[in-house]
Structures are given as structure tokens and as C-alpha cells.
Design a protein around this motif. Structure first.
Motif, PDB file in Angstrom:
ATOM      1  N   SER A  81       0.825  -1.213   0.000  1.00 38.37           N
ATOM      2  CA  SER A  81       0.000   0.000   0.000  1.00 38.37           C
ATOM      3  C   SER A  81       0.854   1.256   0.000  1.00 38.37           C
ATOM      4  O   SER A  81       0.786   2.063  -0.924  1.00 38.37           O
ATOM      5  N   SER A  82       1.630   1.447   1.037  1.00 41.30           N
ATOM      6  CA  SER A  82       2.355   2.707   1.179  1.00 41.30           C
ATOM      7  C   SER A  82       3.732   2.669   0.550  1.00 41.30           C
ATOM      8  O   SER A  82       4.315   3.710   0.264  1.00 41.30           O
ATOM      9  N   GLY A  83       4.268   1.478   0.331  1.00 39.13           N
ATOM     10  CA  GLY A  83       5.621   1.360  -0.199  1.00 39.13           C
ATOM     11  C   GLY A  83       6.679   1.332   0.902  1.00 39.13           C
ATOM     12  O   GLY A  83       7.850   1.075   0.627  1.00 39.13           O
ATOM     13  N   GLU A  84       6.281   1.584   2.117  1.00 36.85           N
ATOM     14  CA  GLU A  84       7.244   1.616   3.222  1.00 36.85           C
ATOM     15  C   GLU A  84       7.811   0.215   3.464  1.00 36.85           C
ATOM     16  O   GLU A  84       7.094  -0.780   3.360  1.00 36.85           O
ATOM     17  N   ARG A  92       8.803   1.432  13.464  1.00 36.15           N
ATOM     18  CA  ARG A  92       8.152   2.721  13.734  1.00 36.15           C
ATOM     19  C   ARG A  92       6.935   2.548  14.650  1.00 36.15           C
ATOM     20  O   ARG A  92       6.688   3.376  15.523  1.00 36.15           O
ATOM     21  N   LYS A 268      -3.118  -0.459  14.709  1.00 32.54           N
ATOM     22  CA  LYS A 268      -3.747   0.316  13.639  1.00 32.54           C
ATOM     23  C   LYS A 268      -3.160  -0.086  12.283  1.00 32.54           C
ATOM     24  O   LYS A 268      -3.883  -0.262  11.307  1.00 32.54           O
ATOM     25  N   GLU A 272      -5.246  -1.712   9.180  1.00 37.29           N
ATOM     26  CA  GLU A 272      -5.246  -1.109   7.850  1.00 37.29           C
ATOM     27  C   GLU A 272      -4.695  -2.072   6.800  1.00 37.29           C
ATOM     28  O   GLU A 272      -5.142  -2.080   5.655  1.00 37.29           O
TER      29      GLU A 272
ATOM     30  N   THR B  43      -3.372   5.815   1.584  1.00 33.46           N
ATOM     31  CA  THR B  43      -2.458   4.693   1.782  1.00 33.46           C
ATOM     32  C   THR B  43      -1.064   5.035   1.273  1.00 33.46           C
ATOM     33  O   THR B  43      -0.071   4.601   1.833  1.00 33.46           O
ATOM     34  N   SER B  44      -1.013   5.833   0.206  1.00 33.30           N
ATOM     35  CA  SER B  44       0.290   6.145  -0.389  1.00 33.30           C
ATOM     36  C   SER B  44       0.268   7.583  -0.903  1.00 33.30           C
ATOM     37  O   SER B  44      -0.767   8.081  -1.333  1.00 33.30           O
ATOM     38  N   GLU B 211       9.464   3.499  -1.401  1.00 33.14           N
ATOM     39  CA  GLU B 211       9.195   4.402  -0.263  1.00 33.14           C
ATOM     40  C   GLU B 211       8.953   5.848  -0.693  1.00 33.14           C
ATOM     41  O   GLU B 211       8.703   6.711   0.161  1.00 33.14           O
ATOM     42  N   ILE B 214       5.900   7.256   0.891  1.00 33.32           N
ATOM     43  CA  ILE B 214       5.829   7.909   2.210  1.00 33.32           C
ATOM     44  C   ILE B 214       6.784   9.085   2.293  1.00 33.32           C
ATOM     45  O   ILE B 214       6.880   9.733   3.329  1.00 33.32           O
ATOM     46  N   ASP B 228       1.975   9.331   8.436  1.00 35.51           N
ATOM     47  CA  ASP B 228       1.543   7.976   8.764  1.00 35.51           C
ATOM     48  C   ASP B 228       0.018   7.976   8.667  1.00 35.51           C
ATOM     49  O   ASP B 228      -0.574   8.989   8.254  1.00 35.51           O
ATOM     50  N   THR B 229      -0.602   6.895   9.032  1.00 31.46           N
ATOM     51  CA  THR B 229      -2.042   6.830   8.799  1.00 31.46           C
ATOM     52  C   THR B 229      -2.837   7.570   9.864  1.00 31.46           C
ATOM     53  O   THR B 229      -4.066   7.559   9.841  1.00 31.46           O
TER      54      THR B 229
END
Lengths: 314, 594
Positions: A81-84, A92, A268, A272, B43-44, B211, B214, B228-229
Motif C-alpha cells: 500500500s504505502s511502499g514503506e 516505527r 492500527k 489497515e 495509503t500512499s 518508499e 511515504i 503515517d495513517t
């Protein structure tokens, strides 16, 4: 050491079993995430490309072995989703969950133990009944309702207005107290009943044993009886319960608290990830949980042996 | 609990609060920060995933797009943003030449040599569009340019080599872009104004890899400090180009906008603040508590269940005096709509090889449309303020037809019953239909109401079966695989052109594309293809209207309603908030009263 190594070797089978089952249900039989990832107007070719890219069409053994490889190296790649990077996401969010839940966990258990001691000492008397009635009442209140009530009472402009309504903007210890207090109070409120009832049951059993009666017959005071005769013997179930709660705190976090108070913890993030079909994150959480439980199991055995040498390490 | 215990608890809590307040916090920060709230988190922040309102909020504040929407003008009007002017279009409509402003720089970031942001060029725009066709990026916005730009699709399927040229995307010089199309695409400038078209430097993508989602590196008025979310924290990009706001050119109308005090930004150059925080708060109660706190979020969108506690009247919306003293309010129709479409892949209600059954299915769909009580739906779930309209061209676009007959959205129980009876439908032979949605209480209530509507026209309630999905992703996967006979949908317009709604029923867009109804009508497709290459004109609007009428006549969907959003913000905020057209473009102009 020999025992620990033997136990760890045996734990591999357990981890394999648990990861197999969790992989089966959380990843293999999970809904296809392709469509969620590609948005509202993908082409059929794009769907196919993405499934190939993410190995969603790969056979089960290939995907499961890949997963075990990831688990063994603790490298789950990047979030879909976020690429992280998943390792960065865990690093984190896990400390945040730990910092958020630790005070409630420690205080909730300490208070529970204290109240249980009082209740057990006055077993069957009005104080015992009162504590147990309060415990049952506390257990009956939904966590969500407790969160809303505590937020309104302590944080909102309609209540005492003492703390932030939500968030986690922590830069120093003062910030930490500002943000952790209300979630901690809510956690204690909700968990106190469970803790008190559990500890009371353990203590009542210990208080009825012969050696305790003998100690009393020799004139030992109540504090002495608790400190010398009851708590050391009750320590095994208490420590086991505490140790088994730790993986849940570290990995599970608290979905409700973190979501409601807007705190970016692991609970969380996991929730998600489930919603988004973010399998790298889910695989990490699902994989690390049994590993931590196995560690907790091992520690519980070692503690039990240390507390009571009659408990054999086999 | 004894009085002593109560006192001890209160004292302890007060002591904690006092100790905590020593640490400082957002309310003591000297910086001028606007705190916005949204009901979900992105989300991104990678522009290739800028599919939602939520991601667009952050992306549009941190990245640049060639074009943007005027701050205050409604209907929405495009204006140059990073582009120096509106595009020069060849007479055949196939070649767009776009000049790009000189001296625009990306923010300083580790991705660049020595951490210094470099100047943005036409090559960056090309790179950013190409990224959507690189399969590795799993773009959610590829559809905007798919089969539109010469050579771009082939570039993607033949390896996505960023050093190879794409015939249809050329930099004539460092600051002039030439786009060559396979066929005219009058909506192209609109597509260059949304988050998908945000301009990303190649160095940043190569430096951060996935990344980048983010860690945005853009050239917009703000840059992301953390994300962050739970929250996105943006700080002002002090190197942002100095362009004064001409409030009249942005569509300022004294009679409409005076209450917002946005005239105060006239002649000044954004960004006006030290920072912006965007808090993602799904829970409406928590959001409202934070909003009313005074020193936390400064903006919220009102939910239906909160209306009576806040509003003195619903129509027109007016705040209770206690709220009116502290907050500003605006209402506006959403740029989109809600509709329930029938899935034509299901022979029991949609397409059928048997002409007689196909005709009966048509009657069944039409009867269900007649039995749907839009007024009750509007009153129950949308403050009674939503605007019900016939067909799929919503009121917010210029092609909306206010003269169109409302018959298709009027309740007609007797008419529905007659249609069913005439077509031979009885309680016994009506098909069982699955009604699916995410399993929230709200959605289940909608289902129950729908079942109630259908029961009134003689549809046995046990034949409308509730199927809840745990997440929207799961539901979406079911739509995209054409597994559901009824699809209850909301569509947010990507740009203010009816084409964006009408493409929902174009047969090449069938599942897994955006045509979740899997409606297929060659006549409709021909009109769509004819209109899709036409620039805005009365002729094109007439074709749009014909297509809309076809959908109504074929009883394709129970449609539709455009919701009215009720937005609240603190009086010290100088802004005209708007979350439509993929949201967030107003953040650039937000200021706080000093």
C-alpha cells in the motif's frame, strides 16, 4: 542452556505449524488484493501483470516457501500500500504501541493484584463481594463505550478538558504523559475486572493450602503470609499470564485504542493492512506473533523453574 | 467509590495534567499551523496511487501539476499552475504544446546531489506520466492516458525503459512539452490537474524506491515532514515560486465568499502558513470532540447523525447560535453521485439470450427503479439535502440538464406493480438477488431500507439477500470480478466533465474496468466514441444527453443522488474548503487570521 536450545528446536515445529495455518487463512485464502491495489479502472492486462508481479498466481508451495524465507531473514519487503519497508514500519509502530500500552498493562495488573489480595483476604465478606461486583461491572462495559466516555470526561471541551482529545505528538516526557494518560485510564478500567478475577482465583486457591494454614497457626501476620507463603507460590500462573500478554502488546497493539485516539501503532497498522490486503505487512505480523509466543513460552518455563525448582525443565 | 478515593483520583489526574502541560504541545507552538481533518487516511503519497480524495489532499499540497482548478470559481475552471499558459492545441486536436514555467525548483532533499533541489523541466513531466505505464508501479491512474498518447502503451509493454523515447511525449526544449495523441482527447488538460499527474523527480524515485509513497519530493507550496495513517505534517516550502494571488481571477464573488475572508490573501503569495497538519480521523465522534476542543483540528465535515446537535435548521443549513459564534459553515453539492446499478452479466436481471426474458428483465429493472423512494433515502441518510437527479450526469458538471424529466427518480409504487404484473413477474418467480456492501451498520440500514422499498412493489423481502463484506477492498474485488447482481456505488468525478460519468457504462470499460454494470449497448458505445473526441460544444452536450437518456430508457441503474456536504471550520481560518474533484487543491491558499 541445553534445555533452552532443545526447546527452541522444538519450537521450530510449532512456528512452522502456526505459520502454515495462519498463512493459509490470512494470505492464501484471503480475498484477492489485486483489484484494491489497482483502483477503479484497471485493464484486464494490468490485472494480469500485477498478479504476476506480486506472485499471486504462484502455486501454494512457492508462496509459502517464499514466506518462510522472508520470515527467516525478517525481510518482508515493502508494503504493497504505502511502499514503506515492512521492517521500518514495524520499527516505527511497535515502540509506539509498547509506549502506549505498557502503563495500562503494568498498572492494570498491579492494581488487579492488589485488589485481588484484598478480595481474597476478605473472601466471602462484603468487601470481596463489592470488588467482584465492580470487576464484573467493569468487564461488562464495552471497550468502545469506555473509550468514548473517558475521552469525553477527561479530554473534550464538555468534560474536564485536561488532555488532548486524540493524537500522538510525543517529543518529551510531558508530551508522553499528555497523550498516554486517557488511553491508560481506559485500559485500566476495562482490564481491571479481568485481572482482579483471575488473580483472586489464584490467590484464593493458595490461601487454602496447608502451609498457609500452618503459617497462620504459628502466628504469621497477613502481610507475612502473603509475602512469604502465598505470592511466591502464586507467582507461576501470574508470571505466565504476564509473559503471554507481552506478545499481544508488542505485536497486536490495540486496534481500538490506536484507531480511536489516532495513534500510529502496530494495531492500527495491522488493521489497515487487513483492509488494504497488504500481504507483506500481514505476513510479518502473522509470522512474528508465534515466534514471540514461543519465546514467551520458553521464558515462562524458565521463570517457573527459577521460582519453583520442583518444576522440571524437560 | 468513597469520597476520599474520588478525591485522590481527581487529584492524581489533575497532577498528571499539570505535569503533562509542562511539556508543551501543539497549542503552545509558536508556528502558524492549520489543522485539517479527513475521515480516512491515504495509503500512499506516490502520485501513481493518487486515486482517492485523501491522497490528493497531500499530493496536491506537496507536488505541482501543470494545471489546477481556480480556487473559488464554480463550476470548476482550469487555470495554468506549473504550466505557463493553457495548452496550444493543433487544429486536429492531436498535438498539445505546453510551456512550463522557468525557475521552479524541487524541494531540497537527500535524493539530489548535495541535498539541493534542482529545477523542474519538461523531462520531469514526461517521466511522471511514463511511470504510470511501468508495470512495476501498479499505477491506479494509467486509465487516464491508456491508448491515448502515441507510443506510451507500447513503451510500457516493451520493458518500460526510461531512457527510451516515447514518440507522443517530447521535450521540445527544457521548458516546453509536446504531447501527441492517438485521437483527440479534450479532457487531457483536466487529467493534467489531478494528483495522478503530479510531477516527480526521477532522482527521488530512484533514491527512495517504493518508499517514495511515504517520502514525497515535489515542488508544491508545502513539503511533507512526516506521514503515517494518523497524520500528515507539512511545512511551508519557502522556496515556492512567488506568485501573488489575484482573488478575482480565482473566481471571488463578494456575495458568496465574503464570510470566508479569503479576500485577505489577495495580492499575497502562498504559502501563507508555517505548516499544515492533516489528521485522519475515521470516527465522527472523536473528530467532533477534537474539532470543538479549540486547539486541535480546525475543520470537520458534519455527519448526518451529528446534524441535530449542531444545526438550527437543515434546509437551508444553519448553525445553532453557540456554534455560529465559533465556526463558519459551507455547503455544496458533491462532484459525484451515488447510484445502484444492475449487473448485466446476470441473466436473471440483465442481459439474456432469450428476447422474451430480456424484455421481462427490462420490466423488472424499471419496476425496481420506480419502487425506489429517493426522498426517503435522502431524508434518512443525507440530511434531506442531497439532490436527486435523473440519469448519471450529475448537477455539478456543465452538461447537466435541468430540464430532463424527473420521472425516472419519482416513486411510483402502482406503476412498478403494474410493470411487474404485465411482464408476468410474481412473488414466486422473481429472482433472488444479492445486495452486497461493506458490513457497517449504516450500510445494513441502507439494505433494510432498500428491501423495504422492494417489498412495497411486491418483491418478497427474503429474495433480497444481504451479503456484507469485511472491507471495501473485498467488496471492490467482487465488483471487479462481476460477482454481484446489484452494485451500490459512489462515483467521485475525476474532472468536471460528464464524460467521466458516462464512461461508467462504456462496454470496453467492463469489469474489471469502471463499468461495473457490464452494460453493453453498441449504440451507446458509438455515441461515446463520437463524443469523446469532441471539444466542449452544444453538439457534444446533446450527444451526452442522448446517452444519458439511453441509460434511463434501458433502466440500467437506480440513479442518482449528489450529496450535499456540510463543512465546518473555525472562524480564525481564512479558507474556502472544498473536497471535490479529488480534493485538496484549496490547501495552497489557506491562511489564519493573525
Amino acid at each position: 542452556m541445553h534445555y533452552a536450545l532443545r526447546k527452541l528446536a522444538g519450537a521450530v515445529t510449532l512456528v512452522l505449524g502456526v505459520t502454515f495455518v495462519s498463512f493459509l487463512f490470512m494470505v492464501w485464502f484471503a480475498p484477492d488484493p489485486t483489484y484494491k491495489l489497482l483502483g477503479k479502472n484497471p485493464s484486464a492486462a494490468q490485472v494480469e501483470q500485477t498478479r504476476e508481479l506480486l506472485c499471486l498466481d504462484c502455486p501454494f508451495p512457492v508462496r509459502y516457501l517464499r514466506y518462510l524465507g522472508e520470515l527467516s531473514t525478517f525481510d518482508f519487503g515493502n508494503s504493497w500500500s504505502s511502499g514503506e519497508r515492512v521492517s521500518r514500519l514495524l520499527a516505527r509502530t511497535m515502540p509506539v504501541s509498547l509506549a502506549l500500552l505498557a502503563p495500562g498493562f503494568v498498572l492494570g495488573n498491579a492494581l488487579g493484584l492488589l485488589l485481588a489480595m484484598v478480595a481474597a483476604h476478605w473472601r466471602g465478606r462484603w468487601l470481596d463481594r463489592l470488588i467482584m461486583a465492580c470487576a464484573v461491572a467493569g468487564m461488562s462495559v464495552s471497550f468502545v463505550i469506555a473509550l468514548i466516555a473517558f475521552q469525553v470526561v477527561f479530554s473534550s471541551s464538555y468534560g474536564l478538558d485536561l488532555f488532548p482529545v486524540r493524537g500522538w505528538d510525543v517529543h518529551d516526557f510531558g508530551d508522553y504523559l499528555r497523550y498516554v494518560t486517557v488511553p491508560t485510564l481506559a485500559t485500566i478500567f476495562v482490564t481491571l475486572g479481568y485481572n482482579t478475577r483471575f488473580y483472586r482465583a489464584v490467590l484464593v486457591e493458595e490461601l487454602g493450602r496447608d502451609h498457609v494454614r500452618t503459617a497462620r497457626a504459628f502466628g504469621a501476620s497477613t502481610p507475612e503470609v502473603f509475602l512469604r507463603n502465598v505470592l511466591p507460590n502464586a507467582a507461576i500462573p501470574i508470571v505466565t499470564r504476564l509473559l503471554f500478554s507481552i506478545p499481544l502488546v508488542v505485536i497486536g497493539g490495540s486496534l481500538l485504542i490506536e484507531s480511536y485516539f489516532g495513534i500510529p501503532g502496530i494495531g492500527k497498522a495491522t488493521y489497515e493492512a487487513i483492509g488494504a490486503g497488504d500481504q507483506p505487512v500481514l505476513k510479518a505480523v502473522v509470522g512474528l506473533t508465534p515466534v514471540l509466543f514461543v519465546v514467551a513460552l520458553l521464558l515462562a518455563d524458565l521463570f517457573s523453574h527459577a521460582l519453583d525448582p520442583r518444576v522440571e525443565l524437560r | 467509590m468513597s469520597r476520599t478515593t474520588l478525591l485522590l483520583v481527581a487529584l492524581g489526574t489533575a497532577a498528571l495534567a499539570t505535569l503533562a502541560s509542562c511539556g508543551g504541545g501543539p497549542d503552545t507552538a509558536p508556528l502558524r499551523v492549520y489543522r485539517h481533518s479527513l475521515d480516512e487516511a491515504p495509503t500512499s503519497l506516490d502520485p501513481v496511487h493518487a486515486a482517492t480524495v485523501y491522497s490528493n489532499y497531500v499530493i496536491r499540497a506537496t507536488y505541482d501539476t501543470l494545471y489546477a482548478y481556480e480556487y473559488l470559481a464554480r463550476p470548476y475552471e482550469l487555470e495554468p499552475n506549473l504550466a505557463a499558459a493553457m495548452p496550444e492545441i493543433s487544429p486536429d486536436g492531436l498535438v498539445y504544446t505546453i510551456p512550463i514555467k522557468q525557475g521552479v525548483r524541487f524541494v531540497d532533499d537527500d535524493a539530489f546531489p548535495h541535498g539541493k533541489g534542482r529545477e523542474l523541466t519538461a523531462q520531469d513531466v514526461i517521466y511522471s506520466i511514463e511511470r504510470h505505464f511501468d508495470p512495476a508501479n501498479r499505477s491506479e491512474g494509467q486509465w487516464l492516458w491508456r491508448d491515448r498518447i502515441v507510443g506510451l502503451d507500447d513503451w510500457g509493454t516493451s520493458g518500460a525503459n526510461y531512457d527510451a523515447d516515447v514518440a507522443g511525449l517530447r521535450a521540445l526544449d527544457s521548458h516546453t512539452l509536446r504531447i501527441e495523441l492517438t485521437r483527440p482527447y479534450p479532457q487531457l488538460p483536466h487529467t493534467l490537474a489531478i494528483g495522478f499527474a503530479a510531477i516527480v523527480p526521477r532522482e527521488a524515485v530512484e533514491h527512495y524506491g517504493p518508499e517514495i509513497g511515504i517520502h514525497p519530493v515535489g515542488s508544491g507550496p508545502y513539503k511533507v515532514e512526516s506521514f503515517d495513517t494518523a497524520k500528515a505534517v507539512l511545512s511551508a516550502n519557502r522556496a515556492f515560486r512567488q506568485e501573488s494571488v489575484d482573488i478575482r481571477a480565482e473566481g471571488y464573488d463578494e456575495s458568496l465568499h465574503a464570510f470566508t475572508h479569503v479576500a485577505a490573501i489577495d495580492g499575497r503569495a502562498p504559502p501563507f502558513l508555517d505548516g499544515i497538519e492533516i489528521h485522519f480521523i475515521p470516527d465522527a465522534t472523536s473528530r467532533m470532540n477534537s474539532f470543538e476542543k479549540g486547539n486541535e483540528i480546525q475543520f470537520t465535515e458534519l455527519r448526518n447523525e451529528q446534524a441535530d446537535a449542531v444545526l438550527a435548521s437543515r434546509n437551508p443549513p444553519a448553525l445553532l447560535p453557540a456554534f455560529a459564534q465559533r465556526y463558519d459553515l459551507s455547503t455544496g453539492l458533491e462532484a459525484g453521485f451515488l447510484y445502484l446499478t444492475f449487473n448485466f452479466d446476470f441473466p436473471e436481471i440483465g442481459r439474456n439470450e432469450d428476447p422474451e426474458r430480456a424484455a421481462r428483465n427490462h420490466a423488472l429493472r424499471c419496476a425496481m427503479i420506480k419502487g425506489f423512494d429517493w426522498k426517503a433515502r435522502n431524508d434518512t441518510f443525507y440530511f434531506g439535502l442531497g439532490r436527486v437527479f435523473p440519469g448519471v450526469i450529475p448537477p455539478v458538471v456543465p452538461e447537466f440538464d435541468p430540464q430532463l424529466s424527473m420521472t425516472s427518480v419519482e416513486l411510483d409504487v402502482e406503476g412498478a406493480r403494474k410493470l411487474l404484473a404485465d411482464a408476468g413477474w410474481t412473488a414466486e418467480n422473481l429472482p433472488e438477488l444479492v445486495y452486497a456492501d461493506t458490513g457497517t451498520g449504516n450500510h445494513q440500514q441502507m439494505y433494510e431500507q432498500f428491501r423495504g422499498f422492494m417489498e412495497r412493489i411486491g418483491y418478497p423481502p427474503e429474495k433480497i439477500v444481504w451479503k456484507p463484506y469485511p472491507t471495501f477492498g473485498d467488496l471492490q474485488a467482487a465488483w471487479k470480478q462481476s460477482q454481484l447482481p446489484l452494485v451500490f456505488h459512489s462515483w467521485s468525478l475525476d474532472f468536471p466533465d460528464a464524460e467521466n460519468a458516462l464512461q461508467l457504462f462504456y462496454s470496453p470499460n467492463r469489469s474489471p474496468g469502471s463499468n461495473d454494470s457490464n452494460y453493453s449497448n453498441p449504440a451507446y458505445d458509438r455515441l461515446y466514441e463520437q463524443s469523446s473526441v469532441m471539444p466542449p460544444s452544444p453538439e457534444r452536450t446533446a450527444i451526452y444527453h442522448r446517452m444519458n437518456q439511453m441509460l434511463i430508457d434501458d433502466c440500467v441503474a437506480i440513479s442518482g443522488i449528489a450529496r450535499t456536504r456540510i463543512l465546518l471550520w473555525h472562524k480564525n481560518v481564512i479558507a474556502y474548503p472544498d473536497r471535490e474533484i479529488l480534493g485538496g487543491f484549496f490547501l495552497k491558499y489557506v491562511d489564519l487570521a493573525r
